[in-house]
Design an enzyme around this catalytic site. Structure first.
Site, PDB file in Angstrom:
ATOM      1  N   GLU A   1      10.311  -2.080  -3.391  1.00 22.29           N
ATOM      2  CA  GLU A   1       9.264  -2.684  -4.217  1.00 22.29           C
ATOM      3  C   GLU A   1       8.417  -3.599  -3.353  1.00 22.29           C
ATOM      4  O   GLU A   1       8.943  -4.376  -2.547  1.00 22.29           O
ATOM      5  CB  GLU A   1       9.878  -3.488  -5.369  1.00 22.29           C
ATOM      6  CG  GLU A   1       8.859  -4.235  -6.222  1.00 22.29           C
ATOM      7  CD  GLU A   1       9.508  -5.016  -7.366  1.00 22.29           C
ATOM      8  OE1 GLU A   1      10.551  -4.556  -7.880  1.00 22.29           O
ATOM      9  OE2 GLU A   1       8.981  -6.095  -7.728  1.00 22.29           O
TER      10      GLU A   1
ATOM     11  N   GLU B   1       1.583 -11.714  -7.481  1.00 16.29           N
ATOM     12  CA  GLU B   1       2.384 -12.223  -8.595  1.00 16.29           C
ATOM     13  C   GLU B   1       2.054 -13.696  -8.747  1.00 16.29           C
ATOM     14  O   GLU B   1       2.079 -14.455  -7.774  1.00 16.29           O
ATOM     15  CB  GLU B   1       3.884 -12.077  -8.334  1.00 16.29           C
ATOM     16  CG  GLU B   1       4.455 -10.721  -8.648  1.00 16.29           C
ATOM     17  CD  GLU B   1       5.976 -10.745  -8.661  1.00 16.29           C
ATOM     18  OE1 GLU B   1       6.565 -10.506  -9.729  1.00 16.29           O
ATOM     19  OE2 GLU B   1       6.565 -11.010  -7.598  1.00 16.29           O
TER      20      GLU B   1
END
Length: 360
Positions: A248, A253
Site C-alpha cells: 500500500e 492522508e
C-alpha cells in the site's frame, strides 16, 4: 578366363571404392580434430544510437528510444540485458524505449551465442533523457457522475475496511459528483443502512493500473474533526495475496483533527498498521487552497512531494511488494483508527479534486 577377368575387375573397383570411403572418413576425423564443429563467437561489436541525439540534446529527443546494431563472428543469436529486462533476439538489430522520466544512465549487456551455446559478452552504458508524459488522467471536466470507464466503487460500511471507520460508502450523486471542473466527494451526517455517515470510495481497480511512474492529485481538503481524505494505491494482486502482502502506498492522508498536515506512508509485510515507513509535511491552507500531492515511484525509490517539495524518500528494493502494478483510490472516510473522534457539530464536508494524473 573372361569370367575370371570380370571378377578381378569388379574386385579392383570395389577395393578402390572402399579405399576412397576410408580416406574420406579418415579425412573427416582429422578435420574435426583440427577445426571445432561450432567455432566460438568473436569480435563482438555493439553500436548504440540514441534517437534524436544532437549537440543541443546529447541525451536524445525525450522519446527514450535507442537503436542497437549488434554483430559478432560465428554468432547465431544474442541476449540483451537492458533496463533490468532480458531480451533474446536472432537479428543484430534491436530497439528499446525507456519509460522512466528524467535523465538517467543505463547499462547494456550484450551476449552473442554460437550454435553450441558458447558466448562472448560486452557491457556498455548510455545516458537517456525521457520526457514526462501522461499515461492516464481524469481532469473531471464533465459535470455529473465520474467517468465509469475510469472509476469503480467500493460500497458498504466503513468498518468493513479494517479501520473502524464510521461511514457507509455509496456511489450516490449525493456523495460523489463533478461540477464546475472538479470532483466532489461529500461526507454527510445521516442515517443510512445502519451507519451514521455516508461518503464515497472510488478506485481504478480493473480499469487502470501501472508500474513505476508519477501519480499526483491536485486537491483541496475537507474541514471538520473526524474527516479523513486520502489518495493512495494498492497492489493489483490484493484479491489473491491479501493485505499487506499486496503493498500500500499512501500519497495523501490528512485528518481534520490535525489540519494542514499531510501523511505519506507505505505498508508492507511486517511493516503494516503503525508502519515505520512514514513521514509528514505541513501544508498551510490545505482546506482553502489547492495543493499537488505526488509520489514518484521507481525500482530504486518512492519519493513523496507536496507542491514539488520533496519531503520523504523510501528506498525500494526487489524484496518489497512495490515492484508490480498498482491501482488508484480516492476516498473520504469518517472517524476510524486514524480519523479519530468526529466533531458532534459535523454535518457535511467535501474533498474537492481538480485532477488525478499518472505520468511515465
Amino acid at each position: 578366363m573372361k569370367s575370371i577377368k570380370n571378377i578381378i575387375n569388379k574386385t579392383g573397383i570395389l577395393a578402390f571404392m572402399l579405399l576412397l570411403i576410408f580416406q574420406s572418413c579418415s579425412g573427416g576425423n582429422d578435420s574435426s580434430d583440427d577445426t571445432p564443429v561450432n567455432p566460438a563467437p568473436s569480435n563482438l561489436s555493439v553500436q548504440v544510437e540514441v534517437v534524436g541525439k544532437t549537440a543541443a540534446n546529447p541525451n536524445g529527443d525525450g522519446s527514450g528510444k535507442v537503436n542497437l546494431k549488434i554483430n559478432a563472428a560465428n554468432a547465431i543469436s544474442y541476449k540483451v540485458l537492458i533496463d533490468n529486462q532480458l531480451k533474446e533476439i536472432t537479428s543484430g538489430d534491436f530497439s528499446y524505449t525507456f519509460t522512466a522520466s528524467g535523465t538517467k544512465t543505463y547499462s547494456i549487456i550484450v551476449s552473442a551465442y554460437n550454435a553450441g551455446g558458447q558466448f562472448i559478452s560486452s557491457t556498455s552504458s548510455v545516458n537517456i533523457y525521457v520526457a514526462r508524459k501522461i499515461l492516464w488522467s481524469d481532469e473531471f471536466d464533465v459535470d455529473g457522475a465520474p467517468n465509469s470507464s475510469k472509476w469503480g466503487y467500493n460500497t458498504g460500511t466503513g468498518d468493513g475496511w479494517g479501520n473502524n471507520e464510521l461511514e457507509y460508502y455509496t456511489s450516490r450523486p449525493e456523495n460523489v459528483f463533478i461540477s464546475n471542473g472538479t470532483l466532489k466527494i461529500k461526507a454527510i451526517k445521516e442515517e443510512y443502512m445502519g451507519s451514521h455517515y455516508t461518503s464515497t470510495r472510488m478506485l481504478t481497480k480493473g480499469k487502470f493500473s501501472f508500474k513505476y511512474g508519477r501519480a499526483e492529485v491536485r486537491a483541496k481538503l475537507p474541514v471538520g474533526g473526524g474527516t479523513w481524505p486520502a489518495f493512495w494505491m494498492l497492489g493489483d494482486n490484493i484479491d489473491t495475496a491479501g493485505w499487506p502482502l499486496c503493498g500500500e502506498v499512501d500519497i495523501l492522508e490528512s485528518v481534520g483533527n490535525n489540519p494542514d498536515v499531510n501523511h505519506s506512508s507505505l505498508h508492507s509485510p511486517g511493516r503494516s498498521g503503525n508502519t515505520p515507513d512514514t513521514k509528514t509535511i505541513t501544508v498551510p491552507n490545505s482546506a482553502t487552497e489547492f495543493h499537488i500531492y505526488a509520489a514518484e515511484w521507481s525500482a530504486e525509490s518512492i519519493k513523496f512531494y507536496v507542491d514539488d517539495n520533496l519531503f520523504y524518500t523510501y528506498v525500494n528494493s526487489a524484496s518489497t511488494p512495490f515492484n508490480q502494478n498498482f491501482f488508484l483510490i480516492l476516498n473520504l472516510a469518517m472517524g476510524g483508527n486514524f480519523g479519530g473522534t468526529v466533531d458532534p457539530n459535523f454535518t457535511s464536508a467535501i474533498f474537492e479534486v481538480d485532477y488525478v494524473r499518472v505520468y511515465n
